[in-house]
Design an enzyme around this catalytic site. Structure first.
Site, PDB file in Angstrom:
ATOM      1  N   ASP A 184      89.004  61.237 -97.036  1.00  0.00           N
ATOM      2  CA  ASP A 184      89.982  60.815 -98.014  1.00  0.00           C
ATOM      3  C   ASP A 184      91.154  60.144 -97.280  1.00  0.00           C
ATOM      4  O   ASP A 184      92.093  60.892 -96.482  1.00  0.00           O
ATOM      5  CB  ASP A 184      90.478  61.879 -98.872  1.00  0.00           C
ATOM      6  N   HIS A 186      93.774  58.884 -99.103  1.00  0.00           N
ATOM      7  CA  HIS A 186      94.645  59.469-100.100  1.00  0.00           C
ATOM      8  C   HIS A 186      95.804  58.153-100.267  1.00  0.00           C
ATOM      9  O   HIS A 186      97.030  58.467-100.586  1.00  0.00           O
ATOM     10  CB  HIS A 186      95.400  60.531 -99.209  1.00  0.00           C
ATOM     11  N   GLU A 210      87.398  57.355 -99.323  1.00  0.00           N
ATOM     12  CA  GLU A 210      87.970  57.463-100.470  1.00  0.00           C
ATOM     13  C   GLU A 210      89.537  57.069-100.481  1.00  0.00           C
ATOM     14  O   GLU A 210      90.259  57.129 -99.436  1.00  0.00           O
ATOM     15  CB  GLU A 210      88.285  59.236-101.164  1.00  0.00           C
ATOM     16  N   GLU A 236      90.994  58.202-108.636  1.00  0.00           N
ATOM     17  CA  GLU A 236      91.613  59.452-109.381  1.00  0.00           C
ATOM     18  C   GLU A 236      92.896  59.189-110.158  1.00  0.00           C
ATOM     19  O   GLU A 236      93.279  59.916-110.894  1.00  0.00           O
ATOM     20  CB  GLU A 236      91.728  60.434-108.075  1.00  0.00           C
ATOM     21  N   ASP A 258      89.291  61.062-113.146  1.00  0.00           N
ATOM     22  CA  ASP A 258      89.954  62.792-113.516  1.00  0.00           C
ATOM     23  C   ASP A 258      89.750  62.998-114.668  1.00  0.00           C
ATOM     24  O   ASP A 258      90.281  62.276-115.733  1.00  0.00           O
ATOM     25  CB  ASP A 258      91.239  62.632-112.912  1.00  0.00           C
ATOM     26  N   HIS A 285      86.868  63.264-109.894  1.00  0.00           N
ATOM     27  CA  HIS A 285      88.138  64.049-109.045  1.00  0.00           C
ATOM     28  C   HIS A 285      88.510  65.382-109.734  1.00  0.00           C
ATOM     29  O   HIS A 285      88.566  65.352-111.025  1.00  0.00           O
ATOM     30  CB  HIS A 285      89.248  63.087-109.237  1.00  0.00           C
TER      31      HIS A 285
END
Length: 382
Positions: A184, A186, A210, A236, A258, A285
């Site tokens: 990830d 992020h 990700e 997400e 999500d 997510h």
């Protein structure tokens, strides 16, 4: 005809918001509108939506979704989409309970009997990552996800990139060729730095890479997709099917809506169907609570292109409460060979411990994510 009698928003530790909807004939449905760091704000939106919902037929899920998302001139965004998500999940829970079937039966029936799960692992150096992964393997998981890094400089240095590769290499060594590690970014990396990193990771075969760009730069994600053979995942922080279109057009392999942010079961089911038309998979997510997890699983059992499910049992964010603390029976959410078995109980398939929820709400303290800065004092992506 049954009618909605009461809608409540219940914030609970560590950082979640549960939605409880009760009908006048005694059915109770639960949803989760957790928007990390904004639980009280989403709760206010749920209370406002309750003014419309009370007295309405709980079975008209799609009509309520349309009104709540489109009935006001100003609409969309993380807060409103999360409030709708919690309400939507609770209404599906009620409908399943009324009909005596799990929600996935109402979505067309199960296409699989179990769902592979992955867990999150942390650590700032390779040795620590290895220890955390070993713990996840010990509970039966066959896949993990890790942050590529902590705070990243704007133009990643050789040392920073070397540390990322070392961490992933350490994970691969523990997992071997038969288990998977997802990485990830992020949203902490610039596009240029992500493009430099991806080829360095390719020999380690990450399961996916990700969020290589922040969501507001999704229009540039194609540059990442075309620069690497690693499957790219994102989503997400996208809240509607329309927001996912640029990612699909760019060739993103895995969408990560999500269910507590992106309009609930109703919208994520549509996002999954849209992704299928682009030969993309979904991996929702869910570093959240048990209701969000159960909702994810209901969609996963009915979605042919579901890949794997995130879950947050034991994640480092869970300070003050754990995922299973709010369910009466933990058995439905037990890992079996690294998977969740098909949920068979009516509605979302879990029984929420209402007394534990109300006790937690009485002790609620808001949660905030860390605020990071670069060495020069400017704001950094967390």
């Amino acid at each position: 005809m049954s009618a909605i009698a009461r809608v409540e928003a219940l914030p609970v530790a560590p950082r979640w918001l549960f939605v409880r909807i009760e009908t006048d004939d005694g059915l109770v449905g639960w949803g989760e509108g957790s928007l990390e760091g904004y639980a009280d704000v989403v709760a206010a939106a749920v209370v406002q939506f309750a003014g419309y919902l009370v007295g309405k037929d709980p079975d008209r899920i799609e009509d309520h979704w349309q009104v709540l998302t489109k009935g006001q001139f100003y609409r969309g965004g993380a807060v409103l989409a999360s409030a709708v998500a919690g309400i939507d999940q609770a209404l599906w829970d009620i409908k399943g309970k009324r009909l005596g079937v799990p929600v996935h039966d109402l979505l067309g029936g199960a296409v699989r009997d179990r769902i592979r799960a992955y867990g999150w692992v942390g650590g700032d150096d390779p040795d620590e990552v290895a220890d955390h992964i070993s713990a996840q393997v010990a509970v039966g998981l066959t896949a993990v996800k890790m942050n590529a890094s902590g705070r990243m400089s704007r133009n990643g240095s050789v040392a920073e990139l070397d540390r990322v590769v070392a961490r992933v290499a350490s994970a691969r060594e523990v997992l071997g060729p038969d288990r998977d590690v997802a990485v990830d970014l992020h949203g902490r990396f610039t596009i240029a730095t992500a493009r430099r990193l991806a080829p360095l990771l390719e020999p380690l075969h990450p399961f996916f890479l990700e969020e290589p760009v922040v969501p507001e730069n999704t229009h540039m994600i194609e540059r990442i997709v075309e620069s690497t053979s690693i499957p790219i995942a994102t989503g997400e922080r996208l809240y509607s099917r329309q927001e996912f279109i640029p990612s699909l057009q760019a060739g993103v392999a895995i969408l990560q809506p999500d269910l507590s942010h992106a309009g609930g079961i109703s919208e994520v089911r549509r996002i999954a169907a849209m992704a299928e038309a682009f030969d993309a998979m979904i991996a929702p997510h869910c570093p959240l609570g048990p209701i969000a997890l159960a909702s994810c699983l209901q969609v996963a059992f009915a979605a042919p292109n579901h890949l794997i499910q995130e879950q947050s049992i034991g994640i480092h964010y869970n300070q003050g409460a754990e995922v299973l603390d709010y369910v009466v029976d933990t058995e439905p959410l037990r890992f079996v060979d690294g998977c969740f078995e098909r949920l068979t109980a009516p509605g979302l398939g879990i029984e929420v411990d209402e007394s534990a929820v109300r006790d937690a709400t009485s002790r609620w303290q808001p949660w905030q994510n860390p605020l990071w800065r670069h060495p020069d004092g400017s704001a950094a992506e967390w």
